[in-house]
Design a protein around this motif. Structure first.
Motif, mmCIF file in Angstrom:
data_model
loop_
_atom_site.group_PDB
_atom_site.id
_atom_site.type_symbol
_atom_site.label_atom_id
_atom_site.label_comp_id
_atom_site.label_asym_id
_atom_site.label_seq_id
_atom_site.Cartn_x
_atom_site.Cartn_y
_atom_site.Cartn_z
ATOM 1 N N LEU A 29 0.688 -1.111 -0.072
ATOM 2 C CA LEU A 29 -0.005 -0.035 0.210
ATOM 3 C C LEU A 29 0.847 1.409 0.011
ATOM 4 O O LEU A 29 0.611 2.344 -0.685
ATOM 5 C CB LEU A 29 -0.908 0.024 1.149
ATOM 6 C CG LEU A 29 -2.058 -1.076 1.316
ATOM 7 C CD1 LEU A 29 -2.724 -1.090 2.532
ATOM 8 C CD2 LEU A 29 -3.112 -0.622 -0.020
ATOM 9 N N THR A 30 1.923 0.932 0.800
ATOM 10 C CA THR A 30 3.025 2.412 0.765
ATOM 11 C C THR A 30 3.323 2.561 -0.828
ATOM 12 O O THR A 30 3.446 3.976 -1.033
ATOM 13 C CB THR A 30 3.921 2.088 1.632
ATOM 14 O OG1 THR A 30 3.648 1.865 3.075
ATOM 15 C CG2 THR A 30 5.021 3.296 1.488
ATOM 16 N N ALA A 31 3.932 1.830 -1.388
ATOM 17 C CA ALA A 31 4.151 1.977 -2.620
ATOM 18 C C ALA A 31 3.239 2.562 -3.792
ATOM 19 O O ALA A 31 3.641 3.240 -4.504
ATOM 20 C CB ALA A 31 4.648 0.657 -3.211
ATOM 21 N N LEU A 32 2.022 2.072 -3.633
ATOM 22 C CA LEU A 32 0.835 2.377 -4.376
ATOM 23 C C LEU A 32 0.501 4.107 -4.032
ATOM 24 O O LEU A 32 0.049 4.454 -4.889
ATOM 25 C CB LEU A 32 -0.339 1.665 -4.418
ATOM 26 C CG LEU A 32 -0.001 0.153 -4.898
ATOM 27 C CD1 LEU A 32 -1.092 -0.781 -4.542
ATOM 28 C CD2 LEU A 32 0.257 0.359 -6.490
ATOM 29 N N ASP A 33 0.492 4.288 -2.750
ATOM 30 C CA ASP A 33 0.245 5.478 -2.324
ATOM 31 C C ASP A 33 0.981 6.565 -2.682
ATOM 32 O O ASP A 33 0.603 7.936 -2.787
ATOM 33 C CB ASP A 33 0.210 5.587 -0.708
ATOM 34 C CG ASP A 33 -1.001 4.689 -0.144
ATOM 35 O OD1 ASP A 33 -2.009 4.732 -0.892
ATOM 36 O OD2 ASP A 33 -1.023 4.481 1.120
ATOM 37 N N GLN A 34 2.233 6.605 -2.884
ATOM 38 C CA GLN A 34 3.234 7.215 -3.342
ATOM 39 C C GLN A 34 3.207 7.929 -5.012
ATOM 40 O O GLN A 34 2.442 7.196 -5.505
ATOM 41 C CB GLN A 34 4.514 7.046 -3.003
ATOM 42 C CG GLN A 34 4.980 6.607 -1.441
ATOM 43 C CD GLN A 34 6.168 6.138 -1.309
ATOM 44 O OE1 GLN A 34 7.194 5.741 -2.321
ATOM 45 N NE2 GLN A 34 6.689 6.158 0.128
ATOM 46 N N GLY A 35 3.720 9.020 -5.166
ATOM 47 C CA GLY A 35 3.705 9.568 -6.492
ATOM 48 C C GLY A 35 2.427 10.261 -6.842
ATOM 49 O O GLY A 35 1.464 10.543 -6.328
ATOM 50 N N THR A 36 2.494 10.894 -8.083
ATOM 51 C CA THR A 36 1.589 11.782 -8.558
ATOM 52 C C THR A 36 0.533 11.333 -9.571
ATOM 53 O O THR A 36 1.065 10.105 -10.276
ATOM 54 C CB THR A 36 2.379 13.083 -9.244
ATOM 55 O OG1 THR A 36 3.108 12.652 -10.302
ATOM 56 C CG2 THR A 36 3.018 13.603 -7.987
ATOM 57 N N ALA A 37 -0.371 11.604 -10.061
ATOM 58 C CA ALA A 37 -1.327 11.149 -11.021
ATOM 59 C C ALA A 37 -0.501 11.130 -12.065
ATOM 60 O O ALA A 37 0.242 11.747 -12.667
ATOM 61 C CB ALA A 37 -2.547 12.126 -11.153
ATOM 62 N N SER A 38 -0.970 10.001 -13.134
ATOM 63 C CA SER A 38 -0.215 9.613 -14.384
ATOM 64 C C SER A 38 -1.179 10.211 -15.557
ATOM 65 O O SER A 38 -2.343 10.426 -15.570
ATOM 66 C CB SER A 38 0.002 8.547 -14.632
ATOM 67 O OG SER A 38 0.340 8.078 -15.956
ATOM 68 N N ARG A 39 -0.536 10.618 -16.534
ATOM 69 C CA ARG A 39 -1.347 10.821 -17.954
ATOM 70 C C ARG A 39 -1.913 9.552 -18.695
ATOM 71 O O ARG A 39 -2.795 9.614 -19.549
ATOM 72 C CB ARG A 39 -0.299 11.628 -18.926
ATOM 73 C CG ARG A 39 0.002 12.823 -18.581
ATOM 74 C CD ARG A 39 0.730 13.701 -19.688
ATOM 75 N NE ARG A 39 1.440 15.002 -19.180
ATOM 76 C CZ ARG A 39 2.006 15.651 -20.036
ATOM 77 N NH1 ARG A 39 2.542 15.087 -21.160
ATOM 78 N NH2 ARG A 39 2.527 16.966 -19.450
ATOM 79 N N ASP A 40 -1.336 8.442 -17.939
ATOM 80 C CA ASP A 40 -1.861 7.236 -18.809
ATOM 81 C C ASP A 40 -2.891 6.753 -17.652
ATOM 82 O O ASP A 40 -2.859 6.231 -16.579
ATOM 83 C CB ASP A 40 -0.590 6.141 -18.578
ATOM 84 C CG ASP A 40 -1.144 4.831 -19.124
ATOM 85 O OD1 ASP A 40 -1.991 4.654 -19.453
ATOM 86 O OD2 ASP A 40 0.083 4.121 -19.446
ATOM 87 N N PRO A 41 -4.031 6.579 -18.264
ATOM 88 C CA PRO A 41 -5.392 6.229 -17.386
ATOM 89 C C PRO A 41 -5.179 4.803 -17.068
ATOM 90 O O PRO A 41 -5.744 4.401 -15.895
ATOM 91 C CB PRO A 41 -6.595 6.172 -18.433
ATOM 92 C CG PRO A 41 -6.015 6.336 -19.771
ATOM 93 C CD PRO A 41 -4.631 6.944 -19.684
ATOM 94 N N ASP A 42 -4.447 3.831 -17.828
ATOM 95 C CA ASP A 42 -4.336 2.461 -17.267
ATOM 96 C C ASP A 42 -3.352 2.486 -16.146
ATOM 97 O O ASP A 42 -3.637 1.667 -15.122
ATOM 98 C CB ASP A 42 -3.570 1.836 -18.474
ATOM 99 C CG ASP A 42 -3.891 0.315 -18.340
ATOM 100 O OD1 ASP A 42 -4.895 -0.044 -18.628
ATOM 101 O OD2 ASP A 42 -2.786 -0.395 -18.233
ATOM 102 N N ASP A 43 -2.465 3.280 -15.738
ATOM 103 C CA ASP A 43 -1.523 3.310 -14.732
ATOM 104 C C ASP A 43 -2.530 3.763 -13.425
ATOM 105 O O ASP A 43 -2.200 3.286 -12.473
ATOM 106 C CB ASP A 43 -0.324 4.209 -14.769
ATOM 107 C CG ASP A 43 0.527 3.648 -15.692
ATOM 108 O OD1 ASP A 43 0.687 2.622 -16.003
ATOM 109 O OD2 ASP A 43 1.624 4.422 -16.253
ATOM 110 N N ASP A 44 -3.276 4.800 -13.702
ATOM 111 C CA ASP A 44 -3.957 5.444 -12.594
ATOM 112 C C ASP A 44 -5.262 4.388 -12.089
ATOM 113 O O ASP A 44 -5.423 4.226 -10.910
ATOM 114 C CB ASP A 44 -4.667 6.806 -12.830
ATOM 115 C CG ASP A 44 -3.794 7.683 -13.095
ATOM 116 O OD1 ASP A 44 -2.545 7.728 -12.520
ATOM 117 O OD2 ASP A 44 -3.902 8.926 -13.965
#
Length: 949
Positions: free
Chosen positions: A536-551
């Motif tokens: 969960l920590t790894a998924l919580d970090q970072g900013t939104a992506s331009r790729d909808p699949d990643d988000d």
């Protein structure tokens, strides 16, 4: 070398890793001692130990006569030279059967005196006339052996028989095929690996030598270095030798004590030209200079194809003509077994020979060869190959060429394999003076080496990039990303998790897409380690992506891991839907994982199969074993065990080849689970042990949980419920030793069944059922509702149990899957039998038996047959001897006791009371006339393992 030896017993030099080969040679050597005959052909490439194996046979043949000859390459064109040498050596024996012969001169009456030599005279020097060169009596050697074998045992050893002249080879092959007519004679022949199927030797019993195992080469190196090799030096020597004992011996011999101990740097390259030439140079001896020049072009062209598939023949021939070389010069190399044409490629038969040709040539000649290849390549159509050979021909830093080469190697529109791109980027780095650019190119080369399935090469490139990577966060982040990805597949996953999080933090300002990939990798490492908070920590970090699949993937996985399946379904379903027309293997694997999380097993199988096809199409060797792992697991969840086994077996091979031990562990775990169903006891143990050997030091909690589950399920299939409950309890119960968070609930039905059948842990079983009920309500596993009803039936009082079994079977019909349905039918049938309803029990048990057979669940089918026999619904197999007097129940009890089970354990297996077991066992002792459990075990083992009559 020719030797005629009457050996005596003595100490023979040790041969490492050749136990099976030594056994085969020893079996051949024993045949003449009992008046029998035999032949064995030993084939292998230079340095693998053909000569050592024959020398060992000569030393160990103590009770007879040895004729031992080694072919002389200089005489291979002299007709009958090989046979003449052997017959002359035979004449040195005090054997009247050979006639009056002295070495080199044959008596007029000797059979070989009629054999023509290559210069127009008989071997004894007598002139001949009118005898064609093909007039060799093919029986000459066989006649000699026939006359000798009846007098004394004879072992004939011919080393490098392929180097004999054609007429001698024909006589040797004739004798070998008819050696049965010469009692007391054994022929032990050795040939180069590529000559094993030559007409003179085709069809002979063959022993093919392969490279030594890592364990065997390690033992040899420890002996050579007297245990003083530094671990890192040792690992590098073993990698460079590639299982070739002669090369390993030569490599160790060129190192000083300081280099072996790690106190002085190793020479580069470790296997240089002279060293390689000493090992395999004999293959090149005698080749015309024009052939050797052409072979250097082949070896240079091969540098652009590091996958080992070969060099472009048209390219080599164009370069040869431009250099004034006759392409026909390659024919001599093909006749010598050095290189050959295959379709549109030219390849060396032995990679060591290729390395010897390339590294053995002076640097100026190597550069000239690459320059010739670059000159005939089209700079536009063959852009990457053209620039690569130009770079390999360059003799110093060239920033412009380096930039062009790096650009071509990174261009998506350039068709190239990952290893070709890695080579080009590494060479571009060599031509780069600026530290930062050089480090960036080396890091990119490392990433392509990783994708190409060469993790060790990737590690070497990362080490070379370290100096320049210290100066800039973007370069450091790229290096940490590659380092973490390598550790994720072959190393402690905790280390991989930290490296990937560091990479993400460093890359965020410069490469957001790379940073997101690093975080997904960190989540995967935490998943493998069973660390839910870290996921969960790894998924919580970072900013939104331009790729909808990643988000969508990130949001869906966050919700699923937080047990918010209602929030997870929408995003993860969109990931699955978008993958419908995708051809990127990474995104397809991600979509397959999303399908498994949602419990859509059909979609998971389809998406992972597409990921496998895409990985193969792109030649990404590192992704193929991962795709096979995901596909095998999905097939296992679907109940298609044979398919899961096929995919996991292939995945195991590819993961070994690409150096991905963590993936190897996962495949072993899947294969252990399949074996727990199919009934392979030794197979299951081997796969479970192999998985745990890697999983424990690398922190692979998921693989370890699957391996332990496999062991417990096998115990349950064999009726050993108490053992199964003891294995599964720590994995299913809450606590620090609990199993993997994504596997615990999959194991819960097995634990409940084992605990109830064992008559213990009722409270734990009830707790597990309630927790499993919460899991089943999430809808993440299509089998869970039926399994939940089965678990509740096991714990329920009789009136409720029957209704629960019936409901479970109804839910199985919706979910599909023969194996789980058959397990419910088996338990239901046992329940009915214990309530003295044999007719109803037989119907359920027969349905279970057929379902287990369709699933290939051998051990479970056998348990079901035993239950059927107990109901009187099926006749027991015919039993010969004393056991035929036992009833079916008595026979089952006798078999359990013979396996070492106590009365209580027998009662648990057969669902009867210990008092009933004791009663039957007393009758068994009386009927069979035995007085102890030990005598009963011996009797059962003897009667059921030795065929009657």
């Amino acid at each position: 070398m020719i030797g005629v030896t009457k050996t005596t017993a003595g100490t023979s030099p040790r041969l490492y890793g050749r136990a099976a080969e030594l056994d085969a040679v020893a079996a051949l050597s024993e045949r003449p001692l009992s008046g029998r005959s035999g032949v064995l052909l030993v084939a292998g490439e230079p340095g693998l130990g053909r000569t050592a194996l024959l020398d060992r046979a000569v030393r160990d043949f103590a009770a007879g006569t040895v004729l031992h000859t080694r072919a002389a390459p200089a005489e291979r064109h002299l007709a009958l030279s090989g046979l003449h040498a052997l017959l002359s050596s035979a004449a040195a024996l005090d054997a009247p059967a050979f006639g009056a012969v002295t070495p080199g001169v044959l008596a007029p009456g000797h059979p070989a005196a009629r054999i023509p030599s290559g210069d127009g005279t008989a071997p004894g020097g007598t002139a001949r006339s009118g005898t064609p060169a093909t007039g060799l009596p093919p029986t000459v050697l066989l006649d000699l052996l026939r006359r000798t074998g009846h007098r004394r045992p004879v072992l004939v050893c011919v080393d490098d028989a392929h180097l004999w002249d054609p007429l001698s080879r024909a006589a040797l092959g004739f004798a070998a095929r008819r050696v049965d007519s010469a009692p007391g004679v054994a022929l032990l022949l050795s040939v180069a690996g590529h000559r094993a199927c030559a007409p003179d030797f085709a069809g002979l019993p063959l022993l093919r030598l392969g490279p030594l195992t890592e364990h065997a080469t390690g033992a040899l190196l420890d002996d050579l270095a007297l245990g003083a090799a530094d671990p890192l030096v040792r690992a590098e020597l073993l990698r460079e030798a590639e299982g070739n004992p002669a090369l390993l011996t030569a490599l160790a011999g060129r190192l000083s004590p300081a280099q072996l101990s790690g106190h002085a740097p190793l020479p580069r390259p470790l296997a240089d030209g002279p060293t390689l030439t000493r090992v395999v140079g004999g293959r090149l001896a005698g080749l015309p200079s024009a052939t050797r020049d052409l072979l250097l072009l082949v070896a240079a062209a091969h540098e652009h194809r590091p996958d080992g598939c070969g060099a472009d023949e048209a390219l080599v021939l164009r370069a040869a003509r431009a250099a004034g070389l006759d392409p026909a010069a390659l024919d001599a190399a093909e006749r010598a077994g050095v290189a050959r044409s295959e379709g549109n490629l030219v390849r060396f038969d032995d990679p060591l020979v290729r390395r010897a040709v390339h590294r053995g040539a002076p640097l100026a000649r190597r550069r000239a060869a690459h320059a010739r290849l670059a000159a005939v390549l089209d700079g536009q159509r063959d852009r990457l190959a053209h620039l690569t050979h130009r770079a390999l021909a360059s003799d110093g830093p060239d920033p412009r060429l380096a930039a062009e080469l790096a650009s071509a190697a990174s261009a998506a529109e350039v068709r190239a394999e990952p290893l070709q791109r890695s080579l080009a980027l590494a060479r571009a780095a060599d031509l780069t003076a600026a530290h930062r650019s050089r480090a960036a190119r080396l890091t990119a080369a490392a990433e392509y080496a990783r994708l190409g399935g060469r993790p060790r090469r990737a590690g070497e490139l990362l080490a070379a990039a370290r100096e320049g990577a210290a100066g800039h966060d973007a370069v450091r982040g790229g290096a940490e990303l590659v380092r973490g990805a390598l550790a994720l597949r072959d190393g402690p996953v905790g280390d991989a998790h930290e490296a990937l999080l560091l990479a993400a933090a460093l890359l965020d300002p410069y490469d957001p897409q790379g940073a997101r990939g690093a975080r997904f990798g960190a989540m995967e490492a935490a998943w493998a380690a069973g660390d839910l908070p870290a996921c969960l920590t790894a998924l919580d970090q970072g900013t939104a992506s331009r790729d909808p699949d990643d988000d969508d993937f990130r949001a869906g996985m966050q919700a699923a891991l937080s047990i918010r399946f209602g929030d997870a379904r929408g995003p993860l379903r969109r990931v699955i839907d978008r993958a419908g027309d995708d051809d990127d293997p990474v995104r397809l694997l991600r979509a397959g994982a999303a399908a498994l999380v949602l419990g859509d097993i059909t979609a998971a199988c389809r998406l992972n199969a597409r990921a496998l096809a895409a990985a193969r199409a792109r030649d990404t060797a590192t992704l193929v074993p991962q795709a096979l792992e995901h596909l095998a697991y999905a097939e296992l969840r679907a109940g298609r065990h044979a398919r899961a086994r096929a995919h996991a077996e292939e995945g195991l091979r590819t993961a070994h080849r690409s150096g991905q031990r963590n993936v190897v562990a996962q495949h072993h775990a899947v294969l252990a689970l399949v074996a727990s169903i199919e009934g392979g006891g030794a197979t299951l143990t081997a796969h479970a042990d192999a998985a745990l050997d890697i999983a424990r030091p690398h922190g692979l909690v998921q693989a370890a949980s699957l391996a332990e589950w496999a062991r417990a399920r096998a115990d349950l299939g064999r009726g050993m419920a108490l053992d199964a409950a003891a294995r599964l309890g720590p994995l299913v119960r809450p606590g620090h030793r609990r199993g993997h968070f994504a596997v615990r609930m999959l194991m819960a039905p097995c634990f409940v069944e084992a605990a109830v059948l064992a008559g213990e842990c009722a409270a734990d079983a009830g707790t597990a059922v309630e927790e499993f009920a919460g899991w089943a309500a999430l809808g993440a596993d299509p089998q869970a509702p039926a399994q939940l009803a089965r678990c509740r039936a096991l714990l329920a009082p009789p009136p409720e149990a029957e209704a629960l079994y019936a409901y479970a079977l109804t839910r199985h019909e919706r979910a599909g899957g023969d194996f789980e349905r058959a397990r419910t039918l088996l338990l239901y049938g046992k329940w009915l039998r214990r309530r003295r309803r044999p007719r109803e029990a037989r119907g359920r048990l027969k349905d279970a038996l057929y379902a287990f057979e369709r699933s290939g669940a051998v051990v479970w089918a056998e348990q079901t047959r035993a239950e059927l026999r107990a109901t009187g619904g099926a006749a027991p197999p015919e039993t010969a001897g004393p056991l035929a007097c036992l009833t079916p129940q008595q026979l089952r009890i006798a078999r359990c006791v013979a396996e070492g089970a106590t009365n209580r354990e027998v009662a648990l297996r057969l669902s009867i009371s210990p008092r009933t077991v004791d009663h039957h066992l007393r009758n068994v002792f009386a009927l069979l006339g035995v007085r102890s459990r030990v005598e009963l075990s011996r009797l059962v083992a003897r009667e059921e393992t030795v065929p009657a009559g």
